[in-house]
Design an enzyme around this catalytic site. Sequence first.
Site, PDB file in Angstrom:
ATOM      1  N   ASP A  12       0.856  -1.252   0.017  1.00  0.00           N
ATOM      2  CA  ASP A  12       0.066   0.049   0.219  1.00  0.00           C
ATOM      3  C   ASP A  12       0.895   1.301  -0.061  1.00  0.00           C
ATOM      4  O   ASP A  12       2.181   0.974   0.288  1.00  0.00           O
ATOM      5  CB  ASP A  12      -0.918   0.030   1.316  1.00  0.00           C
ATOM      6  N   TYR A  44      -0.327   8.256  -2.480  1.00  0.00           N
ATOM      7  CA  TYR A  44      -0.273   8.027  -4.014  1.00  0.00           C
ATOM      8  C   TYR A  44      -1.751   8.652  -4.619  1.00  0.00           C
ATOM      9  O   TYR A  44      -1.425   8.944  -5.678  1.00  0.00           O
ATOM     10  CB  TYR A  44      -0.413   6.434  -4.100  1.00  0.00           C
ATOM     11  N   GLY A  45      -2.581   9.024  -3.791  1.00  0.00           N
ATOM     12  CA  GLY A  45      -4.018   9.390  -4.363  1.00  0.00           C
ATOM     13  C   GLY A  45      -3.848  10.698  -4.923  1.00  0.00           C
ATOM     14  O   GLY A  45      -4.703  11.232  -5.664  1.00  0.00           O
ATOM     15  N   ASN A  76      -6.071   1.627  -3.280  1.00  0.00           N
ATOM     16  CA  ASN A  76      -7.023   1.547  -4.463  1.00  0.00           C
ATOM     17  C   ASN A  76      -6.525   2.425  -5.599  1.00  0.00           C
ATOM     18  O   ASN A  76      -6.762   1.917  -6.866  1.00  0.00           O
ATOM     19  CB  ASN A  76      -8.337   2.253  -4.042  1.00  0.00           C
ATOM     20  N   THR A 187      -8.279   2.647   0.971  1.00  0.00           N
ATOM     21  CA  THR A 187      -8.005   1.807   2.135  1.00  0.00           C
ATOM     22  C   THR A 187      -8.438   2.270   3.464  1.00  0.00           C
ATOM     23  O   THR A 187      -8.785   1.565   4.225  1.00  0.00           O
ATOM     24  CB  THR A 187      -6.523   1.670   2.331  1.00  0.00           C
ATOM     25  N   HIS A 188      -8.662   3.801   3.443  1.00  0.00           N
ATOM     26  CA  HIS A 188      -8.995   4.295   4.883  1.00  0.00           C
ATOM     27  C   HIS A 188     -10.540   4.352   5.273  1.00  0.00           C
ATOM     28  O   HIS A 188     -10.881   4.341   6.393  1.00  0.00           O
ATOM     29  CB  HIS A 188      -8.361   5.699   4.798  1.00  0.00           C
TER      30      HIS A 188
HETATM   31  N1  DGL Z   1      -4.054   4.057  -0.204  1.00  0.00           N
HETATM   32  C1  DGL Z   1      -4.856   5.029  -0.823  1.00  0.00           C
HETATM   33  C2  DGL Z   1      -5.942   4.432  -1.744  1.00  0.00           C
HETATM   34  O1  DGL Z   1      -6.451   3.449  -1.330  1.00  0.00           O
HETATM   35  C3  DGL Z   1      -4.981   6.102   0.138  1.00  0.00           C
HETATM   36  C4  DGL Z   1      -3.983   6.921   0.600  1.00  0.00           C
HETATM   37  C5  DGL Z   1      -3.190   7.437  -0.638  1.00  0.00           C
HETATM   38  O2  DGL Z   1      -3.677   8.437  -1.197  1.00  0.00           O
HETATM   39  O3  DGL Z   1      -2.088   7.241  -0.867  1.00  0.00           O
HETATM   40  O4  DGL Z   1      -6.386   5.000  -2.642  1.00  0.00           O
END
Ligand code: DGL
Length: 271
Positions: A12, A44-45, A76, A187-188
Site C-alpha cells: 500500500d 499515492y492518491g 485503490n 483503504t482508509h
Molecule cells: N491507499 C490509498 C488508496 O487506497 C489512500 C492513501 C493515498 O492517497 O495514498 O487509494
Amino acid sequence: MKRNQLPIGVFDSGIGGLTVVKQLRRVMPHEDLVYLGDTARVPYGTKSPETVVRFACEDTRFLLDRPVKSVVVACNSASAWALNELERRFDVPVFGVIVPGAEAALKRSRTLRIGVIGTRATVRSDAYRLAIRKSVPGARVISRPCPLLVPMVEEGWTRGDVTRRVLHEYLDPLLKQSIDTLILGCTHYPLLKTAIREVVGTGIPLVDSAVSCAKYVAGRLEKMDLLAEGRRRSGVIFPFVTDEASRFAEFSKRFLGAPTKKAIRVELPTG
Ligand code: DGL
C-alpha cells in the site's frame, strides 16, 4: 520451500492497507503476510498515473525479492492505475481491489445506480466504472473524489461534527443522484463506516473493497492450489515501511485492530 508455503505479499502507499490485511487474515488466518507500506512516498492518491505505476512496480519488486507467492495491491489508487502493468511485468499472480469491489457492488445494487468514493487518482482512473460496465454495460456509476477523508482518518477523526459535515459535503450530491449502493474505494474508508452509515442511512449497502478483495484473493489462491493447506499455526505478519517505523504500532492497532511484529524500515529497489 514449496510455493504454497510462501507468504502473500501486500503493498500500500502507507498504513491504510492494513484494513486489507485485516480482512485477508479473517478469511485466511493461517497465511503468512509480508506487508509493505510505502510511507516515505504516501499519498499515492494525489500523484500522477505515471508516478503511481512506477511506485507500484518498485513495491512489487521489493515483495518478490522476499519472496512471496502472490501480490495483493491493497491501495485503490495503485490498483486503479498499475494493475495491468504489474500483471504484464511480473510472473506472479497479482490481485487488486477494484474488480472484487465492482463485482460486490453489482451483487448488492437493485437499480444499478452505484456510487464510488475514493482518492482523486482512483476517481480520475475511472477504474470502478470500467469494471462495473464491463460486466453490466447499462449500469450507472457516479464517482466522487473525497481527498479530505484520508488525512481525517489518519488524524483519528472518524466520528463527530466535523467528520459528519465533511461527509455530507461529499456524499449529499451522490445521494441526490439516487445511488442505491456505495463503494468505499479507498483503504482508509472502512474506518469511517459508522459515520458514513449515519450520513447515507441504512438503505444503501456500503461495499468495503477490503472485504471483497480478501474473499476474492482467497478464492483465487484456492483455485491455483496456492493456499498454505495443512498449516495449523496462525499466520505471521511481517511489516516493512519506507520511512521511520515509529508510528507503525499505533496505526496497526487502529487499522488492523491488533499489534504486529515491529516494522522494519527498508530502501526500495528503484528503476
Ligand atoms: N491507499 C490509498 C488508496 O487506497 C489512500 C492513501 C493515498 O492517497 O495514498 O487509494
